[in-house]
Design a protein around this motif. Structure first.
Motif, mmCIF file in Angstrom:
data_model
loop_
_atom_site.group_PDB
_atom_site.id
_atom_site.type_symbol
_atom_site.label_atom_id
_atom_site.label_comp_id
_atom_site.label_asym_id
_atom_site.label_seq_id
_atom_site.Cartn_x
_atom_site.Cartn_y
_atom_site.Cartn_z
ATOM 1 N N GLU A 88 33.539 -97.282 33.605
ATOM 2 C CA GLU A 88 33.996 -97.152 34.989
ATOM 3 C C GLU A 88 33.089 -97.977 35.895
ATOM 4 O O GLU A 88 31.883 -98.040 35.671
ATOM 5 C CB GLU A 88 33.941 -95.694 35.447
ATOM 6 C CG GLU A 88 34.795 -94.771 34.639
ATOM 7 C CD GLU A 88 34.647 -93.319 35.042
ATOM 8 O OE1 GLU A 88 35.453 -92.522 34.577
ATOM 9 O OE2 GLU A 88 33.710 -92.972 35.807
ATOM 10 N N ALA A 89 33.661 -98.596 36.910
ATOM 11 C CA ALA A 89 32.876 -99.331 37.901
ATOM 12 C C ALA A 89 33.454 -99.045 39.276
ATOM 13 O O ALA A 89 34.671 -98.960 39.447
ATOM 14 C CB ALA A 89 32.905 -100.830 37.619
ATOM 15 N N GLY A 90 32.550 -98.903 40.234
ATOM 16 C CA GLY A 90 32.993 -98.601 41.584
ATOM 17 C C GLY A 90 32.208 -99.347 42.636
ATOM 18 O O GLY A 90 31.153 -99.920 42.374
ATOM 19 N N SER A 91 32.719 -99.299 43.856
ATOM 20 C CA SER A 91 32.076 -99.948 44.989
ATOM 21 C C SER A 91 31.002 -99.053 45.610
ATOM 22 O O SER A 91 30.273 -99.482 46.494
ATOM 23 C CB SER A 91 33.123 -100.317 46.041
ATOM 24 O OG SER A 91 33.829 -99.155 46.457
ATOM 25 N N ALA B 64 37.128 -100.454 38.251
ATOM 26 C CA ALA B 64 37.438 -100.566 36.819
ATOM 27 C C ALA B 64 37.440 -99.194 36.184
ATOM 28 O O ALA B 64 36.673 -98.318 36.566
ATOM 29 C CB ALA B 64 36.436 -101.459 36.109
ATOM 30 N N ASN B 65 38.334 -99.008 35.252
ATOM 31 C CA ASN B 65 38.417 -97.804 34.434
ATOM 32 C C ASN B 65 38.995 -98.289 33.116
ATOM 33 O O ASN B 65 40.193 -98.213 32.880
ATOM 34 C CB ASN B 65 39.312 -96.769 35.114
ATOM 35 C CG ASN B 65 39.210 -95.423 34.452
ATOM 36 O OD1 ASN B 65 38.881 -95.318 33.280
ATOM 37 N ND2 ASN B 65 39.505 -94.388 35.208
ATOM 38 N N VAL C 121 28.102 -98.763 37.836
ATOM 39 C CA VAL C 121 28.783 -98.699 36.547
ATOM 40 C C VAL C 121 28.296 -97.484 35.762
ATOM 41 O O VAL C 121 27.109 -97.156 35.783
ATOM 42 C CB VAL C 121 28.505 -99.992 35.740
ATOM 43 C CG1 VAL C 121 29.205 -99.966 34.402
ATOM 44 C CG2 VAL C 121 28.931 -101.213 36.543
ATOM 45 N N ARG C 122 29.225 -96.823 35.061
ATOM 46 C CA ARG C 122 28.898 -95.683 34.224
ATOM 47 C C ARG C 122 29.852 -95.644 33.034
ATOM 48 O O ARG C 122 30.860 -96.335 33.025
ATOM 49 C CB ARG C 122 28.975 -94.365 35.006
ATOM 50 C CG ARG C 122 30.382 -93.889 35.312
ATOM 51 C CD ARG C 122 30.505 -93.114 36.611
ATOM 52 N NE ARG C 122 30.131 -93.857 37.772
ATOM 53 C CZ ARG C 122 30.905 -94.766 38.369
ATOM 54 N NH1 ARG C 122 32.072 -95.069 37.885
ATOM 55 N NH2 ARG C 122 30.488 -95.391 39.437
ATOM 56 N N ASP D 281 24.910 -93.499 37.110
ATOM 57 C CA ASP D 281 25.296 -94.850 37.527
ATOM 58 C C ASP D 281 24.175 -95.848 37.276
ATOM 59 O O ASP D 281 22.999 -95.539 37.483
ATOM 60 C CB ASP D 281 25.617 -94.885 39.033
ATOM 61 C CG ASP D 281 26.953 -94.258 39.358
ATOM 62 O OD1 ASP D 281 27.836 -94.231 38.493
ATOM 63 O OD2 ASP D 281 27.099 -93.791 40.501
ATOM 64 N N VAL D 282 24.548 -97.035 36.859
ATOM 65 C CA VAL D 282 23.645 -98.173 36.769
ATOM 66 C C VAL D 282 24.101 -99.137 37.862
ATOM 67 O O VAL D 282 25.290 -99.460 37.956
ATOM 68 C CB VAL D 282 23.726 -98.842 35.384
ATOM 69 C CG1 VAL D 282 22.923 -100.124 35.367
ATOM 70 C CG2 VAL D 282 23.269 -97.889 34.310
ATOM 71 N N THR D 283 23.182 -99.587 38.694
ATOM 72 C CA THR D 283 23.524 -100.535 39.751
ATOM 73 C C THR D 283 23.456 -101.932 39.187
ATOM 74 O O THR D 283 22.439 -102.330 38.621
ATOM 75 C CB THR D 283 22.558 -100.390 40.941
ATOM 76 O OG1 THR D 283 22.589 -99.033 41.388
ATOM 77 C CG2 THR D 283 22.959 -101.307 42.079
ATOM 78 N N VAL D 284 24.548 -102.682 39.334
ATOM 79 C CA VAL D 284 24.623 -104.064 38.851
ATOM 80 C C VAL D 284 24.832 -104.960 40.067
ATOM 81 O O VAL D 284 25.777 -104.754 40.841
ATOM 82 C CB VAL D 284 25.788 -104.244 37.857
ATOM 83 C CG1 VAL D 284 25.898 -105.689 37.417
ATOM 84 C CG2 VAL D 284 25.627 -103.326 36.668
#
Length: 70
Positions: A16-19, A27-28, A48-49, A64-67
């Motif tokens: 999963e990715a989010g703003s 993203a999912n 991202v998680r 969450d990991v910050t990218v």
């Protein structure tokens, strides 16, 4: 990454990715291999998680990991 408490071991996972932290608005995506490569990502900050999935459904998300994409 923890699968749900019932339903057996993880059979797959989802990326999963989010703003913003905790969101999956960008993203999912099911992931079937140990690596994941994405191209053409616009500059920005993404959170991202990963979640494990088994017969009972998705488990809790990893932190969450910050990218940062320059």
């Amino acid at each position: 990454m923890e699968p749900p408490g019932t339903g057996g071991p993880a059979s797959s996972c989802v990326l999963e990715a989010g703003s913003a932290p905790g969101l999956a608005n960008l993203a999912n995506t099911p992931v079937t291999s140990p690596g994941f490569v994405a191209g053409g990502i616009p500059s920005g900050v993404y959170y991202v998680r990963v979640r494990a999935i088994n017969a009972a459904g998705p488990g809790a998300a990893t932190p969450d990991v910050t990218v940062v994409v320059p």
